[in-house]
Every structure is written in C-alpha cells, then in structure tokens.
Write an enzyme that holds these catalytic residues in place. Structure first.
Site, PDB file in Angstrom:
ATOM      1  N   GLU A 162       0.833  -1.202   0.000  1.00  0.00           N
ATOM      2  CA  GLU A 162       0.000   0.000   0.000  1.00  0.00           C
ATOM      3  C   GLU A 162       0.869   1.254   0.000  1.00  0.00           C
ATOM      4  OE1 GLU A 162      -3.401   1.913   2.990  1.00  0.00           O
ATOM      5  OE2 GLU A 162      -2.987  -0.246   3.033  1.00  0.00           O
ATOM      6  N   HIS A 167      -0.003  29.673  -9.384  1.00  0.00           N
ATOM      7  CA  HIS A 167      -1.256  30.012 -10.073  1.00  0.00           C
ATOM      8  C   HIS A 167      -1.856  31.313  -9.543  1.00  0.00           C
ATOM      9  CE1 HIS A 167      -1.213  25.973 -11.789  1.00  0.00           C
ATOM     10  NE2 HIS A 167      -2.294  26.260 -12.485  1.00  0.00           N
TER      11      HIS A 167
END
Length: 381
Positions: free
Chosen positions: A244, A340
C-alpha cells in the site's frame, strides 16, 4: 516516465493504460468530483482490460506480470486528474487483493480474488477505527468464535470504497488479551446481516471516492472466511501495508510530476509586471527545486520497487519512500498552487483539487509520524 528499470513490455503497458486514462477517465474528472461519485463500471472496465490484476497469478484471472507493472499503473492513473478515482482503484488492486492472493485458500481466491480482479466485485479494507488509526494493534473490533462462525461487533472508519463495496477485508481482534498476536483477518460479504454502512464521510479532498464509517452488530462470519491463520493477522496486514505504501509513493511522484508540467504551461500563458510568469528567475528556481525533489523521490521509489521485484522485503526503504514521496507531492502541489496566484484558489482550476487530494497520503497508510518512528527504530534509536 520512461526509465531503465522498465522493459519494452512495461512501456507497452504504459501506453495502453495512458490511452485508457486519457479517453475514459480524465474527461470525466470534474464531473465525478462534482457528483461526489464515479461509476462502478470503471472497475469493470479496468478488470476487462486486465489493469486490476497486473501482477496477480494468471490462475485466478491476473496477468502474471512482475511487480513493476504496479508502478506503471500507479504512475499513469495520476493522469486521470482525480485522486479519488486513483485511490479507489489502488485499494482494489494493491490493498485488498494481494493478501487474498498470498494468504487465501483456493476456495477464497475463487470466491473473492477472481471477481475482484475482473472488477465484478469491489473490495474495501477495514483497518482504521474511531479510536485506533495507525495503532493497528489497538483495534477493538471483536470476532468471537461460536461453533462454525465468528460473531463480530465493532466499527471501522475512513474506509475507502466502503459505501459501494461487495466485500470487506476485515481486521479484527480474536484474542482481546493480546495486542499483535490477537489479530486475525476475515473476508466479509457486505450483505451479511449485521453489516451496516453507518454513514458516508464528507472529506476535504478525494471527493469522487466514497469513504465510509462501518458498523458491525452481532455479524456472523463463517469460519471458512478466516484469511490465513487465526492470530496471524497483524503480520499479514503489516505485509499488506508495505505494498500500500509503495503504491502511494509511486502515485505521489507521478502526481507531483503532472503538477509541475501543468504549472509550467500555465506560467507560460500568464503575465505579471509586463512579463510572463515563466520568465522570472524566481519561477525558474522554484521549478528547478521542485523537479529535483521529485527526481530524488522517484529514484528512491524505483530502487525500492526493484528490490521488491527481486523478492526482497525492504521495509525501511519502503517507509522512507512513502514518507519522502508523499511529502514531496504535497509540497509541489502547494508551490504550484502559489504559482497560479489567485486563480489557484478558485474551484474552476484543477490545481486546487490536486492540492486538496495530495494532503491525504501523508496520513493514510501510516501517518508521517509513524513512518518517522519506524525509520528511527531501524536506525537503532
């Protein structure tokens, strides 16, 4: 990302998965996020294409590939633009099915592994509890033997695929007097009387994946649903967690690279103070720093995966890879959102979704602090 660890066969697989992701997943990312759900047909389609059982045995419907095929899928799934979809698929392919393949009987593999690899049955992993997160040995869900059945009572939380799952790989205490030695694993069909989805959880990110709180009330599970040996569940689930964590690390590196590439293009099209944002030296340095971080994390992930592929079990390296890659992913997402500007904080721009989604990996599959404790322990501290 092409690399010397990958063979021509791996690269052919990469092209196949990328085509699927670009055509069948990415165009729906915003839609599925807004709906808070993606269709079960995604599992069926990926099963049909063989993408859920890449390194699972052919005898039970897998492709029989090597472990590096996992890296290819996790990297390419990052391109779907939805962390929720990627995570849900990883739960199916890398969290739930490997323990069944490794510890299950032939009958269990036919009943749960084969349909899971085909995408016909969706699985979930039940470890975390309201009062026991990273402390797996501290779980309280009880499974008491009663003749040919176990009677299960307890609860689980933060369960990905929990609302839609057909079956659950359940971690429960069969001996409450023990910690590690008192844990066992069970395969439980979710239509079993006493199994209840208590509620669907509202998350900061990963909106397209369902995350549930589950409750078990006098739920009777047949003895033949015990996975592996009674009392050996802690070691089995610790083995599962390594896969995992490495899958999470691979996905994190790919996700970070995607954000860098996406943000470079954005800064080339935006201006400030009469110049493209991409032309400022500060921007150059930020991208150079981020790329170096990603390359370093990816190198650790690849090197570790090669060891696993060779049959080794490098737990410390897996732990380091998971810690570093997921931290890098979040740091890159945060820096890219900053580049951004104000638009990065607007819901219409995908960078905000990537930023929110990236935070979970530093908690799930073992929080940063647990990873650090483990590494320090293996350093002799």
């Amino acid at each position: 990302m092409s690399h010397s660890v990958f063979s021509p066969e791996h690269e052919a697989l990469r092209r196949s998965i990328r085509t699927f992701v670009d055509k069948e997943l990415a165009p729906h990312a915003a839609e599925w996020e807004a709906a808070g759900h993606f269709p079960d047909s995604v599992f069926a389609r990926m099963g049909e294409l063989g993408f859920l059982g890449l390194h699972h045995p052919e005898e039970y419907g897998g492709s029989g590939g090597d472990y590096l095929t996992m890296l290819v899928r996790e990297e390419e799934m990052a391109g779907c633009g939805s962390g929720g979809v990627s995570m849900a698929v990883s739960v199916q392919a890398e969290y739930v099915t490997p323990p069944i393949a490794k510890f299950g009987t032939h009958e269990q593999k036919e009943r749960w592994l084969r349909p899971a690899l085909a995408g016909a049955k969706i699985g979930a992993l039940g470890i975390t509890e309201p009062d026991a997160g990273s402390d797996v040995a501290g779980i309280r869900t009880r499974a008491v033997r009663d003749g040919d059945e176990y009677v299960v009572n307890g609860a689980k939380t933060f369960i990905t695929n929990g609302c839609r799952a057909d079956f659950l790989l359940l971690v429960a205490k069969t001996d409450p007097e023990q910690r590690h030695a008192g844990i066992s694993l069970f395969l439980v069909d979710t239509d079993t009387p006493g199994f209840e989805v208590a509620r669907r959880l509202d998350k900061v990110g990963m909106w397209s994946s369902d995350t549930a709180e589950l409750r078990f009330t006098d739920m009777r599970v047949p003895v033949e649903n015990l996975l592996g040996e009674e009392g050996k569940g802690f070691h089995q689930i610790m083995w599962e967690l390594q896969g995992e964590r490495l899958a999470a690390a691979a996905g994190a590196c790919a996700g970070a690279q995607r954000l860098i590439d996406m943000t470079i293009e954005y800064t080339k099209g935006r201006e400030a103070f009469g110049r493209r944002i991409a032309d400022f030296q500060a921007t150059h340095h930020k991208f150079a720093e981020m790329q170096t971080m990603v390359d370093a994390a990816r190198a650790l992930v690849y090197d570790t995966a090669v060891q696993v592929n060779a049959g080794e079990y490098p737990v410390r390296r897996i732990t380091e890879a998971k810690l570093l890659a997921t931290r890098v992913h979040f740091d890159v997402a945060d820096a890219c959102l900053q580049l951004h500007g104000g638009y990065g904080y607007m819901m219409e721009f995908p960078i905000q979704r990537a930023w929110r989604d990236s935070r979970l990996a530093r908690i799930g599959a073992g929080a940063d602090e647990v990873m650090l404790d483990y590494i320090a322990k293996h350093m002799g501290l």
